[in-house]
Design a protein around this motif. Structure first.
Motif, PDB file in Angstrom:
ATOM      1  N   UNK A  56      10.537   2.658  10.275  1.00 48.67           N
ATOM      2  CA  UNK A  56      11.445   3.226  11.269  1.00 48.67           C
ATOM      3  C   UNK A  56      11.100   4.677  11.498  1.00 48.67           C
ATOM      4  N   UNK A  57      11.165   5.091  12.747  1.00 46.60           N
ATOM      5  CA  UNK A  57      11.038   6.503  13.081  1.00 46.60           C
ATOM      6  C   UNK A  57      12.277   6.839  13.899  1.00 46.60           C
ATOM      7  N   UNK A  58      13.051   7.790  13.403  1.00 46.40           N
ATOM      8  CA  UNK A  58      14.271   8.204  14.098  1.00 46.40           C
ATOM      9  C   UNK A  58      14.098   9.648  14.531  1.00 46.40           C
ATOM     10  N   UNK A  59      14.407   9.905  15.796  1.00 51.31           N
ATOM     11  CA  UNK A  59      14.319  11.256  16.331  1.00 51.31           C
ATOM     12  C   UNK A  59      15.671  11.626  16.928  1.00 51.31           C
ATOM     13  N   UNK A  60      16.149  12.807  16.565  1.00 52.27           N
ATOM     14  CA  UNK A  60      17.431  13.273  17.088  1.00 52.27           C
ATOM     15  C   UNK A  60      17.570  14.760  16.806  1.00 52.27           C
ATOM     16  N   UNK A  61      18.461  15.389  17.529  1.00 52.92           N
ATOM     17  CA  UNK A  61      18.722  16.792  17.229  1.00 52.92           C
ATOM     18  C   UNK A  61      19.681  16.848  16.043  1.00 52.92           C
ATOM     19  N   UNK A  62      19.605  17.898  15.222  1.00 53.63           N
ATOM     20  CA  UNK A  62      20.503  18.005  14.069  1.00 53.63           C
ATOM     21  C   UNK A  62      21.971  17.980  14.499  1.00 53.63           C
ATOM     22  N   UNK A  63      22.784  17.313  13.680  1.00 57.10           N
ATOM     23  CA  UNK A  63      24.218  17.217  13.920  1.00 57.10           C
ATOM     24  C   UNK A  63      24.953  18.023  12.846  1.00 57.10           C
ATOM     25  N   UNK A  64      26.119  18.572  13.163  1.00 57.28           N
ATOM     26  CA  UNK A  64      26.882  19.315  12.148  1.00 57.28           C
ATOM     27  C   UNK A  64      27.160  18.445  10.919  1.00 57.28           C
ATOM     28  N   UNK A  65      26.863  18.981   9.737  1.00 52.50           N
ATOM     29  CA  UNK A  65      27.112  18.264   8.486  1.00 52.50           C
ATOM     30  C   UNK A  65      26.156  17.123   8.208  1.00 52.50           C
ATOM     31  N   UNK A  66      25.077  17.035   8.946  1.00 50.38           N
ATOM     32  CA  UNK A  66      24.118  15.940   8.794  1.00 50.38           C
ATOM     33  C   UNK A  66      23.446  16.004   7.435  1.00 50.38           C
ATOM     34  N   UNK A  67      23.368  14.856   6.781  1.00 45.83           N
ATOM     35  CA  UNK A  67      22.675  14.747   5.498  1.00 45.83           C
ATOM     36  C   UNK A  67      22.386  13.272   5.272  1.00 45.83           C
TER      37      UNK A  67
ATOM     38  N   UNK B 190      19.135  10.237   3.623  1.00 46.92           N
ATOM     39  CA  UNK B 190      17.885   9.908   2.946  1.00 46.92           C
ATOM     40  C   UNK B 190      16.719  10.787   3.363  1.00 46.92           C
ATOM     41  N   UNK B 191      16.728  11.284   4.579  1.00 49.28           N
ATOM     42  CA  UNK B 191      15.636  12.125   5.066  1.00 49.28           C
ATOM     43  C   UNK B 191      15.903  13.610   4.864  1.00 49.28           C
ATOM     44  N   UNK B 192      17.021  13.950   4.279  1.00 51.09           N
ATOM     45  CA  UNK B 192      17.340  15.350   4.026  1.00 51.09           C
ATOM     46  C   UNK B 192      18.488  15.835   4.883  1.00 51.09           C
ATOM     47  N   UNK B 193      18.712  17.149   4.861  1.00 50.67           N
ATOM     48  CA  UNK B 193      19.850  17.721   5.584  1.00 50.67           C
ATOM     49  C   UNK B 193      19.424  18.580   6.778  1.00 50.67           C
ATOM     50  N   UNK B 194      18.136  18.662   7.032  1.00 51.20           N
ATOM     51  CA  UNK B 194      17.599  19.338   8.213  1.00 51.20           C
ATOM     52  C   UNK B 194      17.985  20.811   8.299  1.00 51.20           C
ATOM     53  N   UNK B 195      18.034  21.456   7.127  1.00 51.52           N
ATOM     54  CA  UNK B 195      18.325  22.889   7.124  1.00 51.52           C
ATOM     55  C   UNK B 195      17.049  23.724   7.078  1.00 51.52           C
ATOM     56  N   UNK B 196      15.888  23.066   7.132  1.00 50.43           N
ATOM     57  CA  UNK B 196      14.613  23.782   7.134  1.00 50.43           C
ATOM     58  C   UNK B 196      14.109  24.161   5.754  1.00 50.43           C
ATOM     59  N   UNK B 197      14.819  23.748   4.688  1.00 50.85           N
ATOM     60  CA  UNK B 197      14.404  24.083   3.318  1.00 50.85           C
ATOM     61  C   UNK B 197      13.964  22.804   2.606  1.00 50.85           C
ATOM     62  N   UNK B 198      12.668  22.611   2.478  1.00 52.61           N
ATOM     63  CA  UNK B 198      12.136  21.386   1.872  1.00 52.61           C
ATOM     64  C   UNK B 198      12.557  21.228   0.416  1.00 52.61           C
ATOM     65  N   UNK B 199      12.785  22.333  -0.280  1.00 57.84           N
ATOM     66  CA  UNK B 199      13.110  22.236  -1.716  1.00 57.84           C
ATOM     67  C   UNK B 199      14.434  21.521  -1.990  1.00 57.84           C
ATOM     68  N   UNK B 200      15.348  21.455  -1.029  1.00 57.14           N
ATOM     69  CA  UNK B 200      16.587  20.713  -1.283  1.00 57.14           C
ATOM     70  C   UNK B 200      16.558  19.321  -0.638  1.00 57.14           C
ATOM     71  N   UNK B 201      15.371  18.864  -0.256  1.00 55.54           N
ATOM     72  CA  UNK B 201      15.213  17.521   0.294  1.00 55.54           C
ATOM     73  C   UNK B 201      14.438  16.601  -0.643  1.00 55.54           C
TER      74      UNK B 201
END
Length: 136
Positions: free
Chosen positions: A23-34, A36-47
């Motif tokens: 699966x490939x999912x593409x979307x803009x970040x949503x408030x509070x998003x978190x 399996x693919x991470x939280x999309x905050x731009x910090x790989x270390x917490x993913x």
């Protein structure tokens, strides 16, 4: 290949293979998003798998399920052999402990429990199930 255009600009591409799907999912970040693919905050270390499991757990909460029909969890003898052969003992032990705390007591001696531990061992390996088949 299946392409889906969903509300809120979400686009999903599904590649169907003989024994699994990608699966490939593409979307803009949503408030509070978190998830399996991470939280999309731009910090790989917490993913990392460990950080994600700590934040959101091993399973999707019933109210967050996209599909309401339960899925049958399959855990094969090949997956068990792979886990025993390749998952470091400390990671296996930690996964078991965390899964026991995350799953209801009725599921701690089940395929769901083994599947949860498998996820802890191989959460970052997107083709672990295919690799497990080589242990047949």
């Amino acid at each position: 290949i299946v392409h889906m255009a969903l509300p809120l600009g979400v686009r999903v591409t599904v590649d169907r293979w003989k024994n699994y799907i990608d699966l490939k999912m593409e979307m803009s970040p949503q408030p509070g998003q978190d998830g399996s693919c991470g939280n999309f905050n731009g910090r790989a270390e917490d993913d990392t798998t460990e950080a994600i499991m700590e934040r959101v757990g091993a399973r999707v909460a019933p109210d967050d399920l996209l599909f309401k029909k339960p899925v049958e969890v399959d855990f094969t003898p090949e997956m068990w052999k792979m886990m025993l052969a390749d998952c470091p003992p400390e990671k296996l032990k930690l996964g078991k402990s965390e899964c026991e705390s995350e799953l209801p007591p009725s599921e701690t001696a089940s395929k769901e429990m083994n599947s949860c531990i498998f996820d802890h061992c191989y959460g970052a390996n997107e083709h672990a199930l295919r690799y497990a088949k080589s242990f047949a």
